[in-house]
Design an enzyme around this catalytic site. Structure first.
Site, PDB file in Angstrom:
ATOM      1  N   HIS A  47      -7.391  -6.084  -0.063  1.00 20.93           N
ATOM      2  CA  HIS A  47      -6.098  -5.167   0.152  1.00 20.93           C
ATOM      3  C   HIS A  47      -5.073  -5.648   1.152  1.00 20.93           C
ATOM      4  O   HIS A  47      -3.817  -5.496   0.910  1.00 20.93           O
ATOM      5  CB  HIS A  47      -6.615  -3.721   0.271  1.00 20.93           C
ATOM      6  N   SER A  91       0.862  -1.188   0.090  1.00 25.32           N
ATOM      7  CA  SER A  91       0.058   0.058   0.078  1.00 25.32           C
ATOM      8  C   SER A  91       0.797   1.074   0.107  1.00 25.32           C
ATOM      9  O   SER A  91       1.631   1.592  -0.886  1.00 25.32           O
ATOM     10  CB  SER A  91      -0.927  -0.229   1.110  1.00 25.32           C
TER      11      SER A  91
END
Length: 258
Positions: free
Chosen positions: A233, A84
């Site tokens: 994610h 991320s």
């Protein structure tokens, strides 16, 4: 600025960089699994974990901080894995110092700008009355007024620490909120990183999309991609065994080519 690091294992160096609101501990299971063959250097991003706090936070500054940190450890070349926000920093570092990166692994992020998506998180964090809570359970109740997902709240509460008679966040909330749009943005580079790159995508995540492919290949012409089914994610936490295998296989495959 030298960032906080945690090192384990021995062998060729592999740097791990966590995402927004996290700390080096978020990738601890990956670090443990890979420390049998690599020296793992886990980094706390600026304004996170045990790294110093500062008012400004942007990619050129974070790249400089990472370079200074690696210099302090006498590491001239490293492999880097970033998730991320950590993946965005890893990409920026490789594009700034391509000669210092042996391999690049990017977990569920692309070199593009993203829309705002953490408004409820910031609202929840700001709603926690740090001066008047007596436990994490109190903080959780206040977070829950804005953040419905228990897993997200538990992740954030990992950065809540007791300090004296009260509590505080280990991350610099005001700076993260102030610099949020900058962190979402895509930094433009004139350079490329032509070394080996692996993008790992969570199948149920929309952080890497087909329309990102041209931008990825613009900067990383040798990039390849793998998808982990049944993950979003937080793919490294949801399926750590599958994630670690992809990382290990990629690094070992590059080692055989050297």
């Amino acid at each position: 600025m030298i960032l906080h690091t945690h090192s384990t294992g021995s062998g060729e160096p592999l740097v791990l960089i966590h995402g927004l609101f996290g700390s080096y501990e978020n990738l601890a299971s990956i670090a443990r699994a890979l420390s049998d063959q690599w020296q793992i250097i886990s980094i706390d991003l600026p304004n996170h974990g045990q790294s110093p706090h500062q008012d400004q936070m942007d990619y050129p500054g974070m790249v400089a901080d990472l370079a200074e940190t690696l210099d302090s450890l006498q590491l001239t070349k490293v492999a880097i894995l970033g998730h991320s926000l950590g993946g965005k920093l890893a990409m920026a570092f490789a594009l700034t110092y391509p000669q210092r990166v042996t391999e690049l692994i990017v977990a569920d992020i692309a070199p593009v700008s993203y829309p705002r998506s953490h408004q409820s998180v910031f609202a929840g964090l700001n709603a926690v009355d740090l001066a008047n809570i007596s436990s994490r359970a109190d903080a959780d109740k206040q977070l829950a007024e804005h953040i419905t997902e228990p897993g997200v709240r538990q992740f954030l509460l990992k950065s809540l620490q007791k300090s004296g008679d009260g509590f505080n966040w280990r991350f610099n909330l005001s700076a993260l909120e102030h610099c949020y749009d900058t962190l979402l943005s895509a930094t433009e580079f004139d350079s490329k990183y032509s070394g080996p790159v692996l993008f790992i995508k969570g199948a149920e995540s929309d952080y890497i999309l087909p329309q990102h492919r041209p931008q990825i290949l613009r900067y990383f012409p040798a990039a390849e991609a793998k998808i982990i089914n049944g993950t979003g994610h937080w793919l490294h936490a949801e399926k750590p065994v599958a994630f670690t295998k992809l990382v290990r296989d990629f690094l070992l495959s590059q080692h055989t080519k050297k």
